[in-house]
Design a protein around this motif. Structure first.
Motif, PDB file in Angstrom:
ATOM      1  N   LEU A  63       0.993  -1.138   0.028  1.00 32.24           N
ATOM      2  CA  LEU A  63      -0.068   0.102  -0.007  1.00 32.24           C
ATOM      3  C   LEU A  63       1.007   1.271  -0.021  1.00 32.24           C
ATOM      4  O   LEU A  63       2.240   1.193   0.181  1.00 32.24           O
ATOM      5  N   GLY A  64       0.092   2.405  -0.404  1.00 28.43           N
ATOM      6  CA  GLY A  64       0.733   3.749  -0.397  1.00 28.43           C
ATOM      7  C   GLY A  64       1.101   4.473  -1.743  1.00 28.43           C
ATOM      8  O   GLY A  64       1.530   3.736  -2.421  1.00 28.43           O
ATOM      9  N   HIS A  65       0.747   5.506  -1.703  1.00 30.13           N
ATOM     10  CA  HIS A  65       0.695   6.443  -2.967  1.00 30.13           C
ATOM     11  C   HIS A  65       1.605   7.626  -2.842  1.00 30.13           C
ATOM     12  O   HIS A  65       2.126   8.042  -3.969  1.00 30.13           O
ATOM     13  N   ASP A  66       1.909   8.194  -1.964  1.00 31.37           N
ATOM     14  CA  ASP A  66       2.953   9.503  -1.797  1.00 31.37           C
ATOM     15  C   ASP A  66       4.254   9.015  -1.354  1.00 31.37           C
ATOM     16  O   ASP A  66       4.457   8.228  -0.297  1.00 31.37           O
ATOM     17  N   VAL A  67       5.320   9.534  -2.130  1.00 26.83           N
ATOM     18  CA  VAL A  67       6.716   9.092  -1.699  1.00 26.83           C
ATOM     19  C   VAL A  67       7.608  10.424  -1.819  1.00 26.83           C
ATOM     20  O   VAL A  67       7.460  11.355  -2.684  1.00 26.83           O
ATOM     21  N   ALA A  68       8.514  10.535  -0.870  1.00 25.52           N
ATOM     22  CA  ALA A  68       9.836  11.413  -1.051  1.00 25.52           C
ATOM     23  C   ALA A  68      11.135  10.686  -0.753  1.00 25.52           C
ATOM     24  O   ALA A  68      10.813   9.747   0.257  1.00 25.52           O
ATOM     25  N   GLY A  69      11.922  10.617  -1.626  1.00 25.73           N
ATOM     26  CA  GLY A  69      13.246  10.008  -1.470  1.00 25.73           C
ATOM     27  C   GLY A  69      14.373  10.214  -2.422  1.00 25.73           C
ATOM     28  O   GLY A  69      14.547  11.435  -2.992  1.00 25.73           O
ATOM     29  N   ARG A  90       3.373  11.236  -6.564  1.00 21.63           N
ATOM     30  CA  ARG A  90       2.201  10.563  -6.282  1.00 21.63           C
ATOM     31  C   ARG A  90       2.397   9.418  -7.177  1.00 21.63           C
ATOM     32  O   ARG A  90       2.387   9.342  -8.412  1.00 21.63           O
ATOM     33  N   THR A  91       2.497   7.868  -6.998  1.00 19.67           N
ATOM     34  CA  THR A  91       2.758   6.873  -7.917  1.00 19.67           C
ATOM     35  C   THR A  91       1.510   6.555  -8.756  1.00 19.67           C
ATOM     36  O   THR A  91       0.456   6.926  -8.333  1.00 19.67           O
ATOM     37  N   ASP A  92       1.925   6.128  -9.775  1.00 20.96           N
ATOM     38  CA  ASP A  92       0.726   5.604 -10.586  1.00 20.96           C
ATOM     39  C   ASP A  92      -0.377   4.393  -9.911  1.00 20.96           C
ATOM     40  O   ASP A  92       0.450   3.381  -9.311  1.00 20.96           O
ATOM     41  N   ASP A  93      -1.490   4.541 -10.292  1.00 21.79           N
ATOM     42  CA  ASP A  93      -2.441   3.428  -9.948  1.00 21.79           C
ATOM     43  C   ASP A  93      -1.607   2.331 -10.563  1.00 21.79           C
ATOM     44  O   ASP A  93      -1.141   2.244 -11.637  1.00 21.79           O
ATOM     45  N   PHE A  94      -1.928   1.126  -9.781  1.00 24.48           N
ATOM     46  CA  PHE A  94      -1.320  -0.016 -10.109  1.00 24.48           C
ATOM     47  C   PHE A  94       0.105  -0.314 -10.004  1.00 24.48           C
ATOM     48  O   PHE A  94       0.875  -1.348 -10.246  1.00 24.48           O
ATOM     49  N   ARG A  95       0.947   0.759  -9.806  1.00 24.15           N
ATOM     50  CA  ARG A  95       2.306   0.939  -9.643  1.00 24.15           C
ATOM     51  C   ARG A  95       2.589   1.426  -7.935  1.00 24.15           C
ATOM     52  O   ARG A  95       3.732   1.920  -7.872  1.00 24.15           O
ATOM     53  N   PHE A 102      11.660   0.763  -0.856  1.00 22.92           N
ATOM     54  CA  PHE A 102      11.978   1.186  -2.364  1.00 22.92           C
ATOM     55  C   PHE A 102      10.547   0.952  -3.084  1.00 22.92           C
ATOM     56  O   PHE A 102       9.799   0.304  -2.711  1.00 22.92           O
ATOM     57  N   VAL A 103      10.508   1.926  -4.025  1.00 29.27           N
ATOM     58  CA  VAL A 103       9.379   1.930  -4.868  1.00 29.27           C
ATOM     59  C   VAL A 103       9.784   2.531  -6.173  1.00 29.27           C
ATOM     60  O   VAL A 103      10.477   3.540  -6.467  1.00 29.27           O
ATOM     61  N   PRO A 104       9.542   1.562  -7.270  1.00 26.99           N
ATOM     62  CA  PRO A 104       9.476   2.221  -8.721  1.00 26.99           C
ATOM     63  C   PRO A 104       8.310   3.206  -8.977  1.00 26.99           C
ATOM     64  O   PRO A 104       7.197   3.054  -8.671  1.00 26.99           O
ATOM     65  N   VAL A 105       8.959   4.186  -9.624  1.00 22.95           N
ATOM     66  CA  VAL A 105       8.264   5.436 -10.220  1.00 22.95           C
ATOM     67  C   VAL A 105       8.491   5.749 -11.468  1.00 22.95           C
ATOM     68  O   VAL A 105       9.516   5.724 -11.834  1.00 22.95           O
ATOM     69  N   LYS A 106       7.078   5.862 -12.379  1.00 24.04           N
ATOM     70  CA  LYS A 106       7.404   6.251 -13.863  1.00 24.04           C
ATOM     71  C   LYS A 106       8.135   7.896 -13.865  1.00 24.04           C
ATOM     72  O   LYS A 106       7.743   8.680 -12.886  1.00 24.04           O
ATOM     73  N   GLU A 107       9.012   7.606 -14.738  1.00 26.80           N
ATOM     74  CA  GLU A 107       9.821   9.149 -14.959  1.00 26.80           C
ATOM     75  C   GLU A 107       8.664  10.200 -15.089  1.00 26.80           C
ATOM     76  O   GLU A 107       8.784  11.196 -14.632  1.00 26.80           O
ATOM     77  N   ALA A 108       7.347  10.058 -15.881  1.00 26.30           N
ATOM     78  CA  ALA A 108       6.585  11.208 -16.078  1.00 26.30           C
ATOM     79  C   ALA A 108       5.656  11.498 -14.823  1.00 26.30           C
ATOM     80  O   ALA A 108       4.977  12.328 -14.893  1.00 26.30           O
ATOM     81  N   SER A 109       5.753  10.523 -13.948  1.00 31.55           N
ATOM     82  CA  SER A 109       5.013  11.046 -12.587  1.00 31.55           C
ATOM     83  C   SER A 109       6.036  11.482 -11.564  1.00 31.55           C
ATOM     84  O   SER A 109       5.466  11.846 -10.363  1.00 31.55           O
ATOM     85  N   LEU A 110       7.248  11.711 -11.916  1.00 33.15           N
ATOM     86  CA  LEU A 110       8.190  11.986 -10.698  1.00 33.15           C
ATOM     87  C   LEU A 110       8.548  13.485 -11.029  1.00 33.15           C
ATOM     88  O   LEU A 110       8.664  14.081 -12.024  1.00 33.15           O
ATOM     89  N   ALA A 111       9.111  14.078  -9.794  1.00 29.37           N
ATOM     90  CA  ALA A 111       9.532  15.732 -10.009  1.00 29.37           C
ATOM     91  C   ALA A 111      10.392  15.690  -8.771  1.00 29.37           C
ATOM     92  O   ALA A 111      10.595  15.018  -7.867  1.00 29.37           O
TER      93      ALA A 111
END
Length: 333
Positions: A63-69, A90-95, A102-111
């Motif tokens: 679980l979990g949607h928000d990340v800073a790291g 905010r990670t993508d739905d289904f990811r 650790f969490v993988p995040v799409k480049e397009a969803s990251l800042a």
């Protein structure tokens, strides 16, 4: 790695702290070492099974949607980020899966993380900020001089929405409990209604926009505070046919959403106002527009409590209790 997982859909059930495999990194993703994770009511609703219609996760899942790291690994197609950079998302739905090391995040969803924020402060921002941005700027097109009613002004979405609406030059009305009236005014609210003393629909009228985050009864009453041509955007449902089309829902799901929203859409039409449902989506480009507002001090994070990683279940229960003023965050590292 350590992670908190949902093993079965059940209301108020505890997440399980487990050793899980490191996530597979796709070519368009960045692997983020999680320093902090924001906790949202969406997390509780997802665990409870309330979104199985539109987000049918297979258990077990993290679980979990928000990340800073920090960026620790980069997919071969990623161009915008470098190893060691501090980021938030905010990670993508289904990811999803930020209640983990650790969490993988799409480049397009990251800042890149705002420079003036701690990891905990940054983790409190993405989901509520994107929700408010997509509701007030994209859907409502809120402009200077308009009047907006933001429900639950002391909550995570409410505290951010008040600040963004004031930055845009709107007149802001909101609701809160007796003890939070002065605190919410300090965030920028112009009209604060103590819901323990007054009914907001007796106190408000002529609103251009309503941001609805509460139950069906509140939604129905909120339609009546809009002026003709006004817009009500709901982040708590019911989903409408336009949303069903947006997510390319199967025919049966579309019909269910049509039925669920029929009553409110009919009332909205009768009052000559617009009703729409918003389920926010991840967006790194929108976060990059929000970041300067935070770095300039126009919007500041509002955090109620920071829990240690081991107390993730307690953090989720606190959010679900509805007592939080602003956001709740888990410190992972």
């Amino acid at each position: 790695m350590k992670a908190f997982t949902v093993n079965r859909y059940e209301k108020k059930s505890a997440l399980t702290l487990a050793d899980v495999s490191m996530p597979e990194l796709h070519d368009d993703e960045v692997l983020v070492e999680v320093y902090a994770a924001g906790v949202n009511l969406l997390d509780a609703k997802l665990r409870n099974g309330e979104f199985k219609l539109i987000l049918p996760y297979r258990t077990p899942f993290v679980l979990g949607h928000d990340v800073a790291g920090k960026v620790v690994k980069i997919g071969r197609n990623v161009r915008q980020f470098k190893l060691g950079e501090e980021v938030y998302s905010r990670t993508d739905d289904f990811r999803i899966g930020t209640f983990a090391e650790f969490v993988p995040v799409k480049e397009a969803s990251l800042a890149l993380k705002p420079r003036n924020l701690t990891m905990e402060e940054a983790a409190s921002i993405p989901l509520v900020a994107l929700t408010v941005w997509q509701a007030l700027i994209e859907k409502a097109k809120l402009t200077r001089g308009q009047k907006v009613f933001i429900q639950a002004g002391s909550g995570g979405v409410g505290t951010f929405a008040i600040q963004l609406a004031k930055y845009l030059g709107a007149t802001v009305a909101t609701t809160t409990s007796t003890g939070n009236v002065a605190w919410v005014k300090n965030l920028g609210a112009d009209i604060v209604i103590d819901y323990k003393k007054d009914e907001f629909d007796n106190m408000l009228s002529g609103c251009d926009v309503v941001l609805n985050s509460q139950d069906g009864k509140t939604l129905e009453k909120s339609l009546g505070v809009l002026q003709p041509g006004g817009k009500l955007i709901s982040i708590s449902g019911p989903p409408d046919p336009a949303f069903a089309d947006q997510i390319k829902a199967p025919w049966l799901v579309k019909q269910v959403m049509r039925v669920l929203s029929f009553g409110v859409r009919r009332k909205a039409k009768r009052l000559n106002v617009d009703y729409s449902f918003l389920f926010m989506t991840a967006s790194g480009s929108q976060l990059r527009q929000i970041t300067p507002l935070i770095e300039s001090g126009a919007i500041r994070p509002v955090i109620d409590k920071v829990f240690p990683f081991e107390a993730t279940n307690e953090a989720l229960a606190y959010v679900e209790s509805g007592r939080a003023k602003g956001k709740v965050v888990i410190k992972v590292r």
